[in-house]
Design a protein around this motif. Structure first.
Motif, PDB file in Angstrom:
ATOM      1  N   ASN A   1       0.825  -1.208   0.000  1.00  0.00           N
ATOM      2  CA  ASN A   1       0.000   0.000   0.000  1.00  0.00           C
ATOM      3  C   ASN A   1       0.860   1.259   0.000  1.00  0.00           C
ATOM      4  O   ASN A   1       2.075   1.204   0.143  1.00  0.00           O
ATOM      5  CB  ASN A   1      -0.953  -0.014   1.195  1.00  0.00           C
ATOM      6  N   ALA A   2       0.204   2.396  -0.117  1.00  0.00           N
ATOM      7  CA  ALA A   2       0.905   3.674  -0.256  1.00  0.00           C
ATOM      8  C   ALA A   2       1.302   4.296   1.083  1.00  0.00           C
ATOM      9  O   ALA A   2       1.976   5.325   1.108  1.00  0.00           O
ATOM     10  CB  ALA A   2       0.034   4.658  -1.039  1.00  0.00           C
TER      11      ALA A   2
ATOM     12  N   VAL B   1       0.638   1.104  -8.643  1.00  0.00           N
ATOM     13  CA  VAL B   1       1.407   2.165  -8.004  1.00  0.00           C
ATOM     14  C   VAL B   1       2.743   2.337  -8.721  1.00  0.00           C
ATOM     15  O   VAL B   1       3.293   1.372  -9.255  1.00  0.00           O
ATOM     16  CB  VAL B   1       1.669   1.834  -6.516  1.00  0.00           C
TER      17      VAL B   1
ATOM     18  N   LEU C   1       5.277   9.114  -4.842  1.00  0.00           N
ATOM     19  CA  LEU C   1       4.536   7.885  -5.114  1.00  0.00           C
ATOM     20  C   LEU C   1       3.154   8.280  -5.591  1.00  0.00           C
ATOM     21  O   LEU C   1       2.514   9.151  -5.001  1.00  0.00           O
ATOM     22  CB  LEU C   1       4.438   7.049  -3.840  1.00  0.00           C
TER      23      LEU C   1
ATOM     24  N   GLY D   1      -0.595   6.459  -7.221  1.00  0.00           N
ATOM     25  CA  GLY D   1      -1.281   5.202  -7.499  1.00  0.00           C
ATOM     26  C   GLY D   1      -2.759   5.409  -7.763  1.00  0.00           C
ATOM     27  O   GLY D   1      -3.293   6.505  -7.630  1.00  0.00           O
TER      28      GLY D   1
ATOM     29  N   ARG E   1       7.618   0.233 -10.339  1.00  0.00           N
ATOM     30  CA  ARG E   1       6.163   0.072 -10.426  1.00  0.00           C
ATOM     31  C   ARG E   1       5.773  -1.227  -9.733  1.00  0.00           C
ATOM     32  O   ARG E   1       6.527  -2.193  -9.761  1.00  0.00           O
ATOM     33  CB  ARG E   1       5.703   0.010 -11.894  1.00  0.00           C
TER      34      ARG E   1
ATOM     35  N   SER F   1       1.994  -3.447  -7.801  1.00  0.00           N
ATOM     36  CA  SER F   1       0.550  -3.466  -7.582  1.00  0.00           C
ATOM     37  C   SER F   1       0.231  -4.204  -6.298  1.00  0.00           C
ATOM     38  O   SER F   1       1.049  -4.949  -5.767  1.00  0.00           O
ATOM     39  CB  SER F   1      -0.172  -4.135  -8.766  1.00  0.00           C
TER      40      SER F   1
END
Length: 370
Positions: free
Chosen positions: A58-59, A245, A277, A279, A323, A325
């Motif tokens: 996650n971000a 992301v 970042l 996404g 990159r 996901s």
């Protein structure tokens, strides 16, 4: 599996609690079970080398919903449901911070911002108009106004004059968070086995037989903390949602600090030191992004790069460094599912893209079902 006597004895015999999934929910459930049952034998199974899904992908947003997302939630949830969701997310964030400590997770309370493209006049107008109402609804929870209009000081491109600022939002280091949770689990004698996929289970009233391919073992209780991979377990109440992301190389003299939202949370970006970042974008192709397969698509990656070039870093050079996901779990409702599946089987899933915020609470509630 060609297991020795020692392996069977130490890892797969007299197991009290087995948890499937070593992400935020799974590890919080394990740690809560250890607090409740100090002498129990607890086993965590993880199908990836690292926690699969979204916990390590996650971000790192310590957020509970942007203004447009909350307004959008009110279209499918009652006001009481929306407030309960925000309250759970906020409570979950405090649980996470208390368990691990702000220094450990690199908690930075820079605040959060929502920006609106020049083409988003309708959404911008709706949010500006409903901002006082949402503040009034949330004031009993936060004892202050949550959202306020601020002039854009970041020199973003092609956006409306005002941003919506939320002082209660922050950012964390996702990797630090998960490493700390794993260390805590190991330190209290919780067994964690990676690259183990549960292929089936059978609840036998007093115990559960768990199959890992052609090998099986017995546990007293079984917990699923598999979020985006829980479709079959929940009869379709949880759907996978892939989030793509990317992150830039370091950018000289970067003057962007905080967490940022666009388009009801479908796009998001933040600084990580002097990198950006960014996404999101699953709304460009919901069908393709409703998947448990990791990977990137051209349509989404091009959109993320366009946002970087035209909105986030206009007239500024940047290079993409990496990159990836992650897989979230969503459904018709944003309320998480924390329930008993059968006599000895339980699940805590459907975090609705808010795993950092709500995962610790869902994990704790999952363990408390016993």
């Amino acid at each position: 599996m060609d297991l020795s006597y020692w392996e069977l004895k130490n890892w797969f015999t007299t197991i009290d609690y087995t948890i499937v999934g070593s992400g935020i929910v799974g590890l919080h459930a394990a740690l809560r079970l250890r607090e409740k049952f100090p002498e129990s034998k607890i086993l965590v199974l993880e199908k990836g080398i690292l926690p699969q899904g979204a916990s390590t992908k996650n971000a790192g947003f310590a957020c509970f919903g942007s203004l447009s997302e909350i307004i959008d939630d009110l279209k499918s949830h009652s006001e009481e449901e929306m407030v309960n969701l925000v309250q759970k997310r906020w409570k979950g964030l405090q649980l996470l911070r208390k368990r691990l400590g702000d220094d450990t997770i690199d908690y930075k309370p820079y605040g959060g911002y929502e920006l609106f493209l020049n083409t988003d006049e309708n959404s911008y107008g709706e949010c500006a108009g409903k901002l006082p109402l949402i503040n009034e609804i949330l004031r009993p929870l936060f004892k202050a106004d949550v959202f306020a209009k601020e002039v854009d000081r970041f020199r973003f491109g092609g956006i409306q004059e005002y941003l919506i600022f939320n002082p209660f939002e922050a950012q964390i280091d996702t990797g630090n968070m998960m490493q700390a949770l794993l260390k805590q689990a190991i330190n209290v004698n919780i067994l964690i086995l990676n690259q183990q996929t549960v292929t089936s289970y059978l609840d036998k009233e007093n115990t559960v037989e768990v199959a890992l391919g052609d090998f099986s073992f017995v546990t007293k209780k079984l917990f699923f903390a598999t979020n985006g991979f829980a479709n079959a377990l929940t009869n379709g109440a949880v759907k996978p949602a892939r989030a793509q992301v990317l992150i830039t190389e370091p950018i000289k003299n970067l003057d962007i600090k905080g967490t940022f939202h666009l388009d009801r949370g479908y796009y998001y970006f933040r600084n990580i030191g002097d990198r950006i970042l960014v996404g999101g974008g699953r709304n460009l192709d919901f069908v393709t992004e409703t998947t448990t397969e990791f990977g990137q698509t051209e349509i989404v990656q091009k959109k993320l790069e366009q946002l970087l070039k035209e909105v986030i870093l206009p007239n500024q050079e940047f290079e993409i460094a990496h990159r990836w996901s992650g897989i979230m779990g969503i459904g018709n409702s944003k309320n998480p599912i924390v329930s008993q599946v059968s006599e000895n089987v339980f699940c805590g899933v459907r975090l609705g893209g808010m795993g950092v915020a709500i995962g610790s609470l869902v994990g704790t509630e999952l363990a408390d079902l016993v």
